[in-house]
Design a protein around this motif. Structure first.
Motif, mmCIF file in Angstrom:
data_model
loop_
_atom_site.group_PDB
_atom_site.id
_atom_site.type_symbol
_atom_site.label_atom_id
_atom_site.label_comp_id
_atom_site.label_asym_id
_atom_site.label_seq_id
_atom_site.Cartn_x
_atom_site.Cartn_y
_atom_site.Cartn_z
ATOM 1 N N ASP A 110 0.857 -1.180 0.000
ATOM 2 C CA ASP A 110 0.000 0.000 0.000
ATOM 3 C C ASP A 110 0.893 1.230 0.000
ATOM 4 O OD1 ASP A 110 -2.184 -1.700 0.179
ATOM 5 O OD2 ASP A 110 -2.212 -1.628 2.370
ATOM 6 N N ALA A 111 0.673 2.124 -0.949
ATOM 7 C CA ALA A 111 1.517 3.301 -1.075
ATOM 8 C C ALA A 111 0.659 4.514 -1.377
ATOM 9 C CB ALA A 111 2.566 3.090 -2.166
ATOM 10 N N SER A 112 1.319 5.615 -1.644
ATOM 11 C CA SER A 112 0.654 6.862 -1.986
ATOM 12 C C SER A 112 1.194 7.369 -3.318
ATOM 13 C CB SER A 112 0.869 7.926 -0.901
ATOM 14 O OG SER A 112 0.367 7.481 0.344
ATOM 15 N N ILE A 113 0.359 8.045 -4.056
ATOM 16 C CA ILE A 113 0.793 8.616 -5.331
ATOM 17 C C ILE A 113 1.868 9.670 -5.059
ATOM 18 C CG2 ILE A 113 0.075 9.916 -7.356
ATOM 19 C CD1 ILE A 113 -2.623 8.648 -7.184
ATOM 20 N N GLY A 114 2.991 9.513 -5.702
ATOM 21 C CA GLY A 114 4.126 10.399 -5.486
ATOM 22 C C GLY A 114 5.282 9.722 -4.778
ATOM 23 N N ASP A 115 5.048 8.543 -4.174
ATOM 24 C CA ASP A 115 6.130 7.815 -3.514
ATOM 25 C C ASP A 115 7.055 7.172 -4.543
ATOM 26 O OD1 ASP A 115 5.038 8.497 -1.116
ATOM 27 O OD2 ASP A 115 4.080 6.556 -0.760
ATOM 28 N N HIS A 116 8.328 7.068 -4.188
ATOM 29 C CA HIS A 116 9.302 6.314 -4.967
ATOM 30 C C HIS A 116 9.540 4.996 -4.242
ATOM 31 C CE1 HIS A 116 9.826 10.215 -6.804
ATOM 32 N NE2 HIS A 116 10.663 9.712 -7.704
ATOM 33 N N LEU A 117 9.222 3.895 -4.895
ATOM 34 C CA LEU A 117 9.310 2.571 -4.296
ATOM 35 C C LEU A 117 10.495 1.823 -4.893
ATOM 36 C CD1 LEU A 117 5.507 1.674 -4.425
ATOM 37 C CD2 LEU A 117 6.764 2.893 -2.624
ATOM 38 N N TYR A 118 11.284 1.170 -4.026
ATOM 39 C CA TYR A 118 12.509 0.485 -4.451
ATOM 40 C C TYR A 118 12.485 -0.965 -3.983
ATOM 41 C CZ TYR A 118 14.550 5.075 -5.478
ATOM 42 O OH TYR A 118 14.820 6.321 -5.986
ATOM 43 N N TRP A 119 12.897 -1.862 -4.895
ATOM 44 C CA TRP A 119 13.127 -3.273 -4.571
ATOM 45 C C TRP A 119 14.436 -3.700 -5.224
ATOM 46 C CZ3 TRP A 119 8.378 -1.465 -6.294
ATOM 47 C CH2 TRP A 119 7.318 -1.529 -5.380
ATOM 48 N N ALA A 120 15.064 -4.741 -4.668
ATOM 49 C CA ALA A 120 16.346 -5.241 -5.181
ATOM 50 C C ALA A 120 16.272 -6.755 -5.328
ATOM 51 C CB ALA A 120 17.498 -4.853 -4.249
ATOM 52 N N PHE A 121 16.837 -7.264 -6.425
ATOM 53 C CA PHE A 121 16.913 -8.710 -6.654
ATOM 54 C C PHE A 121 18.270 -9.032 -7.258
ATOM 55 C CE2 PHE A 121 15.491 -6.991 -10.642
ATOM 56 C CZ PHE A 121 16.088 -7.780 -11.615
ATOM 57 N N SER A 122 18.653 -10.296 -7.162
ATOM 58 C CA SER A 122 19.955 -10.757 -7.658
ATOM 59 C C SER A 122 19.789 -11.486 -8.978
ATOM 60 C CB SER A 122 20.635 -11.675 -6.636
ATOM 61 O OG SER A 122 20.846 -10.980 -5.418
ATOM 62 N N ALA A 123 20.814 -11.393 -9.834
ATOM 63 C CA ALA A 123 20.794 -12.055 -11.134
ATOM 64 C C ALA A 123 22.176 -12.616 -11.426
ATOM 65 C CB ALA A 123 20.383 -11.081 -12.241
ATOM 66 N N THR A 124 22.206 -13.748 -12.105
ATOM 67 C CA THR A 124 23.463 -14.393 -12.499
ATOM 68 C C THR A 124 23.550 -14.443 -14.014
ATOM 69 O OG1 THR A 124 22.409 -16.573 -12.370
ATOM 70 C CG2 THR A 124 23.516 -15.769 -10.394
ATOM 71 N N ALA A 125 24.718 -14.817 -14.511
ATOM 72 C CA ALA A 125 24.967 -14.827 -15.947
ATOM 73 C C ALA A 125 24.026 -15.793 -16.653
ATOM 74 C CB ALA A 125 26.416 -15.199 -16.220
ATOM 75 N N GLY A 126 23.490 -15.360 -17.788
ATOM 76 C CA GLY A 126 22.601 -16.185 -18.590
ATOM 77 C C GLY A 126 21.128 -15.998 -18.305
ATOM 78 N N GLN A 127 20.754 -15.278 -17.262
ATOM 79 C CA GLN A 127 19.351 -15.110 -16.902
ATOM 80 C C GLN A 127 18.739 -13.906 -17.616
ATOM 81 O OE1 GLN A 127 19.237 -14.839 -12.610
ATOM 82 N NE2 GLN A 127 19.373 -17.054 -12.335
ATOM 83 N N VAL A 128 17.450 -14.020 -17.889
ATOM 84 C CA VAL A 128 16.643 -12.936 -18.449
ATOM 85 C C VAL A 128 15.428 -12.760 -17.547
ATOM 86 C CG1 VAL A 128 15.328 -12.104 -20.424
ATOM 87 C CG2 VAL A 128 17.405 -13.439 -20.792
ATOM 88 N N HIS A 129 15.212 -11.551 -17.048
ATOM 89 C CA HIS A 129 14.137 -11.284 -16.100
ATOM 90 C C HIS A 129 13.093 -10.361 -16.725
ATOM 91 C CE1 HIS A 129 17.357 -12.626 -13.374
ATOM 92 N NE2 HIS A 129 16.386 -13.034 -12.591
#
Length: 259
Positions: A60-79
């Motif tokens: 749940d957020a508000s209009i105007g917020d900047h939301l950040y998430w982080a994930f890991s990736a290895t060689a050969g992957q397509v997300h």
């Protein structure tokens, strides 16, 4: 004859639709079975909430917020990243949303597919964003912006909207899906270490800083003296040599006294 032809065409259309329907269902990303949902998001690069591929996100957020998430990736992957923002009723105007992806060096990564910056009118109840990243390489030239193994940060934000709509509540659904994993490609190279952002840039000092003690009077008396350097040494040596040369010259050129 025409009736038989129309029936054949109808049968072909039906078979084609039946064949395309499962393909479309398979193409749509779905959460991994048993994945724990995430119900929070970070507000900056340093506080990005870690997630994994296939883990659903709903916040749940508000209009105007900047939301950040982080994930890991290895060689050969397509997300593939998909996000849906559900609006409240009664918005005053159109708005433009964007989803950006950055690597461990905070370089903005390009999207090969998906609605990365859609614009919706005031009557729309939701907006869907998407971004398919390039295949992660095992190594790359330092000057290039190719995706490399490490951490990637997702930022979801609104870039244009009427001012009265700021702060209105919204529901955000996000999913990072791994659409391909070809393994480490044969690039004749390997990254020394994954690109991971530094989340421990420094520490906060809560103690009151202590003032430095004042200098003594002896130090203040000698403070006006210049620092001895090569210029002052050679100047002193030159002065001494000039004095010796003057005395020697006077002794040689003086006239003897007459009695």
């Amino acid at each position: 004859m025409r009736t038989a032809l129309f029936r054949s065409l109808a049968a072909l259309v039906a078979v084609g639709g039946a064949a395309l329907a499962p393909a479309a269902a398979v193409a749509a990303p779905t959460p991994s079975p048993g994945a724990t949902p995430v119900n929070r998001a970070g507000t900056s690069f340093l506080t990005a909430t870690p997630i994994s591929a296939g883990q659903p996100v709903r916040v749940d957020a508000s209009i105007g917020d900047h939301l950040y998430w982080a994930f890991s990736a290895t060689a050969g992957q397509v997300h593939e990243i998909t996000a849906t923002v559900t609006f409240p009723k009664g918005r005053s105007g159109a708005s433009t949303w964007t989803v950006d992806v950055f690597d461990g060096l905070r370089r903005r990564q390009a999207c090969t597919a998906g609605a990365q910056t859609p614009t919706v009118d005031a009557k729309a109840s939701s907006v869907t964003l998407g971004c398919t990243l390039r295949e992660v390489r095992s190594w790359a030239e330092p000057w290039s912006a190719d995706p490399l193994p490490g951490s990637y940060v997702i930022r979801l934000s609104v870039t244009d909207l009427p001012e009265p709509d700021l702060g209105a509540p919204v529901d955000v659904d996000l999913l990072v899906a791994e659409v391909a994993d070809r393994g480490a490609s044969a690039d004749d190279g390997e990254l020394a270490a994954p690109l991971v952002p530094n989340t421990k840039a420094g520490t906060v000092l809560n103690a009151v800083p202590v003032a430095e003690p004042e200098a003594d009077d002896a130090d203040s008396l000698t403070g006006w003296l210049p620092d001895l350097g090569s210029r002052w040494v050679w100047t002193g040596v030159g002065g001494v040599l000039a004095a010796v040369a003057g005395v020697f010259g006077f002794a040689v050129t003086r006239r003897p006294r007459r009695r």
